[in-house]
Scaffold this motif. Structure first.
Motif, mmCIF file in Angstrom:
data_model
loop_
_atom_site.group_PDB
_atom_site.id
_atom_site.type_symbol
_atom_site.label_atom_id
_atom_site.label_comp_id
_atom_site.label_asym_id
_atom_site.label_seq_id
_atom_site.Cartn_x
_atom_site.Cartn_y
_atom_site.Cartn_z
ATOM 1 N N LYS A 1 0.948 -1.043 -0.250
ATOM 2 C CA LYS A 1 -0.162 -0.426 0.087
ATOM 3 C C LYS A 1 0.685 1.383 0.057
ATOM 4 O O LYS A 1 1.891 1.329 0.119
ATOM 5 N N GLN A 2 0.402 2.284 -0.581
ATOM 6 C CA GLN A 2 1.200 3.458 -0.421
ATOM 7 C C GLN A 2 0.838 4.312 1.297
ATOM 8 O O GLN A 2 -0.220 3.668 1.785
ATOM 9 N N ALA A 3 1.864 4.900 1.968
ATOM 10 C CA ALA A 3 1.628 4.887 2.573
ATOM 11 C C ALA A 3 1.232 6.958 3.397
ATOM 12 O O ALA A 3 0.475 6.072 4.808
ATOM 13 N N THR A 4 0.497 6.954 2.103
ATOM 14 C CA THR A 4 -0.845 7.521 2.075
ATOM 15 C C THR A 4 -2.155 6.859 2.813
ATOM 16 O O THR A 4 -3.488 8.278 3.143
ATOM 17 N N GLN A 5 -1.767 5.792 1.882
ATOM 18 C CA GLN A 5 -3.572 4.840 2.570
ATOM 19 C C GLN A 5 -3.643 3.969 3.539
ATOM 20 O O GLN A 5 -4.474 3.874 4.473
ATOM 21 N N LEU A 6 -2.589 4.440 4.491
ATOM 22 C CA LEU A 6 -2.284 3.941 5.524
ATOM 23 C C LEU A 6 -3.304 5.520 6.908
ATOM 24 O O LEU A 6 -3.113 6.266 6.831
ATOM 25 N N ASN A 7 -4.010 4.583 7.966
ATOM 26 C CA ASN A 7 -4.510 5.841 9.009
ATOM 27 C C ASN A 7 -3.490 6.172 9.702
ATOM 28 O O ASN A 7 -2.123 5.734 9.837
#
Length: 168
Positions: free
Chosen positions: A153-159
């Motif tokens: 996953k892209q880091a931006t997609q993590l909460n």
């Protein structure tokens, strides 16, 4: 066999003008130990972390990592040893995947990179192996913090909580 001392803070002091933020702080962290710093706002917790990680230089006292003195060493050299800090607001490399973020950290602080630092510290034995396997280290790190399932996953997609784990 007694546990190995990893980090030792000895009589550390830090002043900001007339304010003494740290007053002869002592602590030790041993192998397989988890240590928490607890105290009210303004008690010096963040200042101590900043001193240990090299962001601030102590005004007095000594800091040892695996028995070798590290106070006063530049932050980038401490990072090569694996000493760093995270911040309240996570700041991963957003254009990279979770795995790529961890790879950057592994490559930057890998044992291979430590060789140049160790030239400056006589008789400093940190790791038994000369080289590291980045793939294994990255996979292990992802598994330890529970992000292995998000590695592509892209880091931006993590909460926010997941980004804090990524910061570890």
């Amino acid at each position: 066999m007694s546990p190995k001392e990893i980090l030792k803070v000895e009589n550390v002091e830090k002043r900001f003008g007339g304010l003494k933020a740290l007053n002869k702080v002592n602590l030790s962290v041993y192998e397989n130990e988890i240590l928490g710093l607890v105290g009210p706002n303004g008690s010096g917790k963040t200042t101590l972390i900043n001193v240990i990680s090299g962001i601030y230089k102590p005004d007095a006292g000594k800091i040892y990592f695996f028995g070798k003195r590290i106070d006063g060493i530049a932050t980038y050299k401490l990072a090569h040893l694996g000493i760093n800090r995270t911040f309240q607001i996570p700041k991963p490399f957003h254009g990279l995947t979770v795995r790529e973020n961890v790879e950057v950290a592994a490559l930057y602080s890998g044992k291979q990179c430590l060789k140049s630092f160790f030239k400056h510290l006589k008789n400093f034995k940190f790791m038994e192996k000369d080289y590291c396997n980045i793939e294994d280290d990255v996979q292990t790190a992802l598994s330890i913090v529970g992000l292995d399932k998000f590695q592509d996953k892209q880091a931006t997609q993590l909460n926010t909580s997941e980004q804090k784990l990524l910061g570890l």
